[in-house]
Design a protein around this motif. Structure first.
Motif, PDB file in Angstrom:
ATOM      1  N   TYR A 162      -1.639  37.599  27.200  1.00 50.49           N
ATOM      2  CA  TYR A 162      -0.640  37.805  25.841  1.00 50.49           C
ATOM      3  C   TYR A 162      -1.578  37.461  24.616  1.00 50.49           C
ATOM      4  O   TYR A 162      -1.170  36.461  24.055  1.00 50.49           O
ATOM      5  CB  TYR A 162       0.472  37.051  25.941  1.00 50.49           C
ATOM      6  CG  TYR A 162       1.316  37.499  27.488  1.00 50.49           C
ATOM      7  CD1 TYR A 162       2.027  38.734  27.268  1.00 50.49           C
ATOM      8  CD2 TYR A 162       1.324  36.541  28.348  1.00 50.49           C
ATOM      9  CE1 TYR A 162       2.632  39.083  28.722  1.00 50.49           C
ATOM     10  CE2 TYR A 162       1.981  36.815  29.423  1.00 50.49           C
ATOM     11  CZ  TYR A 162       2.716  37.978  29.608  1.00 50.49           C
ATOM     12  OH  TYR A 162       3.312  38.232  30.944  1.00 50.49           O
ATOM     13  N   ASN A 164      -1.851  38.899  21.669  1.00 52.88           N
ATOM     14  CA  ASN A 164      -1.003  39.095  20.619  1.00 52.88           C
ATOM     15  C   ASN A 164      -0.283  37.869  20.156  1.00 52.88           C
ATOM     16  O   ASN A 164      -0.146  37.394  19.040  1.00 52.88           O
ATOM     17  CB  ASN A 164      -0.267  40.268  20.806  1.00 52.88           C
ATOM     18  CG  ASN A 164      -1.039  41.559  20.777  1.00 52.88           C
ATOM     19  OD1 ASN A 164      -2.001  41.456  20.281  1.00 52.88           O
ATOM     20  ND2 ASN A 164      -0.354  42.650  21.175  1.00 52.88           N
ATOM     21  N   TYR A 165       0.476  37.336  21.332  1.00 52.17           N
ATOM     22  CA  TYR A 165       1.295  36.000  20.948  1.00 52.17           C
ATOM     23  C   TYR A 165       0.173  34.567  20.647  1.00 52.17           C
ATOM     24  O   TYR A 165       0.638  34.138  19.662  1.00 52.17           O
ATOM     25  CB  TYR A 165       1.757  35.684  22.318  1.00 52.17           C
ATOM     26  CG  TYR A 165       2.711  34.377  22.115  1.00 52.17           C
ATOM     27  CD1 TYR A 165       4.000  34.253  21.662  1.00 52.17           C
ATOM     28  CD2 TYR A 165       2.395  33.165  23.105  1.00 52.17           C
ATOM     29  CE1 TYR A 165       4.478  33.005  21.255  1.00 52.17           C
ATOM     30  CE2 TYR A 165       3.063  31.951  22.844  1.00 52.17           C
ATOM     31  CZ  TYR A 165       4.268  31.986  21.936  1.00 52.17           C
ATOM     32  OH  TYR A 165       4.788  30.895  21.934  1.00 52.17           O
ATOM     33  N   GLN A 183       9.276  35.504  12.766  1.00 45.95           N
ATOM     34  CA  GLN A 183       9.862  36.426  13.552  1.00 45.95           C
ATOM     35  C   GLN A 183       9.093  37.114  14.282  1.00 45.95           C
ATOM     36  O   GLN A 183       9.281  37.514  15.469  1.00 45.95           O
ATOM     37  CB  GLN A 183      10.323  37.479  12.290  1.00 45.95           C
ATOM     38  CG  GLN A 183      11.296  38.432  12.876  1.00 45.95           C
ATOM     39  CD  GLN A 183      12.646  37.890  13.459  1.00 45.95           C
ATOM     40  OE1 GLN A 183      13.163  36.875  12.787  1.00 45.95           O
ATOM     41  NE2 GLN A 183      13.167  38.805  14.089  1.00 45.95           N
ATOM     42  N   GLU A 184       7.754  37.235  13.840  1.00 48.06           N
ATOM     43  CA  GLU A 184       6.799  38.044  14.760  1.00 48.06           C
ATOM     44  C   GLU A 184       6.254  37.061  16.121  1.00 48.06           C
ATOM     45  O   GLU A 184       6.399  37.744  17.216  1.00 48.06           O
ATOM     46  CB  GLU A 184       5.513  38.295  14.088  1.00 48.06           C
ATOM     47  CG  GLU A 184       4.364  39.175  14.719  1.00 48.06           C
ATOM     48  CD  GLU A 184       3.143  39.595  13.766  1.00 48.06           C
ATOM     49  OE1 GLU A 184       2.143  39.906  14.493  1.00 48.06           O
ATOM     50  OE2 GLU A 184       3.161  39.144  12.655  1.00 48.06           O
ATOM     51  N   ARG A 186       8.400  34.947  17.416  1.00 45.03           N
ATOM     52  CA  ARG A 186       9.762  35.006  18.113  1.00 45.03           C
ATOM     53  C   ARG A 186       9.603  36.437  19.018  1.00 45.03           C
ATOM     54  O   ARG A 186       9.986  36.415  20.079  1.00 45.03           O
ATOM     55  CB  ARG A 186      10.877  34.992  17.406  1.00 45.03           C
ATOM     56  CG  ARG A 186      11.930  34.564  18.117  1.00 45.03           C
ATOM     57  CD  ARG A 186      13.211  34.501  17.240  1.00 45.03           C
ATOM     58  NE  ARG A 186      12.920  33.238  16.330  1.00 45.03           N
ATOM     59  CZ  ARG A 186      13.111  33.624  15.013  1.00 45.03           C
ATOM     60  NH1 ARG A 186      13.400  34.738  14.531  1.00 45.03           N
ATOM     61  NH2 ARG A 186      12.594  32.595  13.953  1.00 45.03           N
ATOM     62  N   LYS A 187       9.454  37.511  18.297  1.00 42.67           N
ATOM     63  CA  LYS A 187       9.289  38.780  18.987  1.00 42.67           C
ATOM     64  C   LYS A 187       8.433  38.807  20.296  1.00 42.67           C
ATOM     65  O   LYS A 187       8.673  39.248  21.193  1.00 42.67           O
ATOM     66  CB  LYS A 187       9.053  40.000  18.028  1.00 42.67           C
ATOM     67  CG  LYS A 187      10.248  40.093  17.141  1.00 42.67           C
ATOM     68  CD  LYS A 187       9.894  41.312  16.418  1.00 42.67           C
ATOM     69  CE  LYS A 187      11.163  41.576  15.275  1.00 42.67           C
ATOM     70  NZ  LYS A 187      10.860  42.706  14.519  1.00 42.67           N
ATOM     71  N   GLU A 188       7.143  38.211  19.895  1.00 43.69           N
ATOM     72  CA  GLU A 188       6.029  38.352  21.060  1.00 43.69           C
ATOM     73  C   GLU A 188       6.499  37.470  22.077  1.00 43.69           C
ATOM     74  O   GLU A 188       6.314  37.617  23.332  1.00 43.69           O
ATOM     75  CB  GLU A 188       4.708  37.927  20.286  1.00 43.69           C
ATOM     76  CG  GLU A 188       4.189  38.740  19.568  1.00 43.69           C
ATOM     77  CD  GLU A 188       3.505  40.097  20.275  1.00 43.69           C
ATOM     78  OE1 GLU A 188       3.288  40.063  21.325  1.00 43.69           O
ATOM     79  OE2 GLU A 188       3.738  40.993  19.577  1.00 43.69           O
ATOM     80  N   TYR A 189       7.107  36.378  21.852  1.00 44.76           N
ATOM     81  CA  TYR A 189       7.548  35.295  22.793  1.00 44.76           C
ATOM     82  C   TYR A 189       8.816  36.120  23.686  1.00 44.76           C
ATOM     83  O   TYR A 189       8.680  35.824  24.944  1.00 44.76           O
ATOM     84  CB  TYR A 189       8.149  34.018  22.291  1.00 44.76           C
ATOM     85  CG  TYR A 189       8.330  33.038  23.184  1.00 44.76           C
ATOM     86  CD1 TYR A 189       7.617  32.307  24.040  1.00 44.76           C
ATOM     87  CD2 TYR A 189       9.787  32.749  23.846  1.00 44.76           C
ATOM     88  CE1 TYR A 189       7.469  31.361  24.991  1.00 44.76           C
ATOM     89  CE2 TYR A 189      10.050  31.754  24.735  1.00 44.76           C
ATOM     90  CZ  TYR A 189       9.006  31.207  25.397  1.00 44.76           C
ATOM     91  OH  TYR A 189       9.073  30.325  26.428  1.00 44.76           O
ATOM     92  N   GLU A 190       9.722  36.629  23.228  1.00 44.96           N
ATOM     93  CA  GLU A 190      10.703  37.394  23.830  1.00 44.96           C
ATOM     94  C   GLU A 190       9.895  38.367  24.919  1.00 44.96           C
ATOM     95  O   GLU A 190      10.634  38.815  25.902  1.00 44.96           O
ATOM     96  CB  GLU A 190      11.387  38.038  22.939  1.00 44.96           C
ATOM     97  CG  GLU A 190      12.487  36.776  22.138  1.00 44.96           C
ATOM     98  CD  GLU A 190      13.478  37.431  21.148  1.00 44.96           C
ATOM     99  OE1 GLU A 190      13.192  38.651  20.788  1.00 44.96           O
ATOM    100  OE2 GLU A 190      14.172  36.687  20.497  1.00 44.96           O
ATOM    101  N   LYS A 191       9.170  39.073  24.390  1.00 46.52           N
ATOM    102  CA  LYS A 191       8.428  40.134  25.035  1.00 46.52           C
ATOM    103  C   LYS A 191       7.978  39.543  26.522  1.00 46.52           C
ATOM    104  O   LYS A 191       7.998  39.862  27.536  1.00 46.52           O
ATOM    105  CB  LYS A 191       7.077  40.905  24.501  1.00 46.52           C
ATOM    106  CG  LYS A 191       7.545  41.857  23.169  1.00 46.52           C
ATOM    107  CD  LYS A 191       6.469  42.461  22.757  1.00 46.52           C
ATOM    108  CE  LYS A 191       6.463  43.225  21.605  1.00 46.52           C
ATOM    109  NZ  LYS A 191       5.454  43.859  20.929  1.00 46.52           N
ATOM    110  N   ARG A 194      10.615  38.613  29.014  1.00 40.53           N
ATOM    111  CA  ARG A 194      11.104  40.083  29.515  1.00 40.53           C
ATOM    112  C   ARG A 194      10.462  40.363  30.696  1.00 40.53           C
ATOM    113  O   ARG A 194      11.020  40.981  31.723  1.00 40.53           O
ATOM    114  CB  ARG A 194      11.282  40.877  28.489  1.00 40.53           C
ATOM    115  CG  ARG A 194      12.752  40.811  27.861  1.00 40.53           C
ATOM    116  CD  ARG A 194      12.903  42.141  26.966  1.00 40.53           C
ATOM    117  NE  ARG A 194      12.665  41.706  25.431  1.00 40.53           N
ATOM    118  CZ  ARG A 194      12.006  42.268  24.600  1.00 40.53           C
ATOM    119  NH1 ARG A 194      11.425  43.487  25.032  1.00 40.53           N
ATOM    120  NH2 ARG A 194      12.036  41.877  23.367  1.00 40.53           N
TER     121      ARG A 194
END
Length: 195
Positions: A162, A164-165, A183-184, A186-191, A194
């Motif tokens: 990952y 990007n993260y 925010q970015e 958090r979104k990368e971590y949520e990806k 999932r």
């Protein structure tokens, strides 16, 4: 206590650390418990471990016959130094603040103890100093390895698939107050969670 020092906590640490790097649950918990347990063992019972006093006999006055006050003070100092070093390793693994600073403090204390112990081995060559020096050298080298590792070494190992993260986390570390980066990240971590 010796089994805890040599087998239980080190094996738990290796197992937990591998589980953590592979991304499985409870790896971080096992790693934290093992390093904290080993750190507490050295901090509170280092004087007994290094002077070869069994746990059952710690509070008996007979156990300390023939052991000088300086030997006990030296063992306490080594225990505290190793304990600080282990906490520094724990903080470095999880990228918590002040990990490098604790590693520096622990390594420097161990350097001083190494010099004193080396002189004592040359002068007296007692088994106590030899046992002490084995631990001082081992943990000193381990401290230097962790000290010279990149702050992102374990993050890059764990999230190597990952990029990007990893990139967002690095940028966020340079600008921690940036809400867009937060925010970015958090979104990368949520990806990641999932998948």
């Amino acid at each position: 206590m010796r089994k805890l020092e040599l087998f239980v906590f080190p094996l738990l640490f290796v197992l937990g650390f591998l589980i953590y790097l592979l991304g499985y649950p409870y790896g971080a918990t096992i790693t934290i418990v093992s390093l904290l347990g080993l750190s507490c063992l050295y901090f509170y019972f280092g004087f007994a471990l290094f002077n070869n006093i069994p746990f059952r006999k710690i509070f008996k006055k007979v156990s300390y016959v023939g052991i000088s006050n300086w030997r006990i003070i030296g063992a306490i100092c080594v225990g505290i130094s190793i304990s600080i070093l282990l906490i520094g390793i724990l903080f470095k693994i999880f990228r918590w603040p002040f990990g490098n600073e604790m590693l520096i403090i622990g390594v420097n204390f161990l350097n001083v103890i190494f010099i004193i112990g080396f002189v004592k081995i040359i002068k007296e060559n007692r088994l106590f100093y030899q046992r002490l020096m084995i631990r001082v050298v081992f943990f000193g080298l381990l401290g230097y390895v962790f000290l010279f590792l990149s702050d992102y070494a374990f993050l890059e190992l764990r999230y190597k698939n990952y990029p990007n993260y990893i990139d967002v986390v690095k940028r966020l570390d340079r600008d921690p107050e940036n809400p867009g980066l937060q925010q970015e990240a958090r979104k990368e971590y949520e990806k990641i969670m999932r998948e």
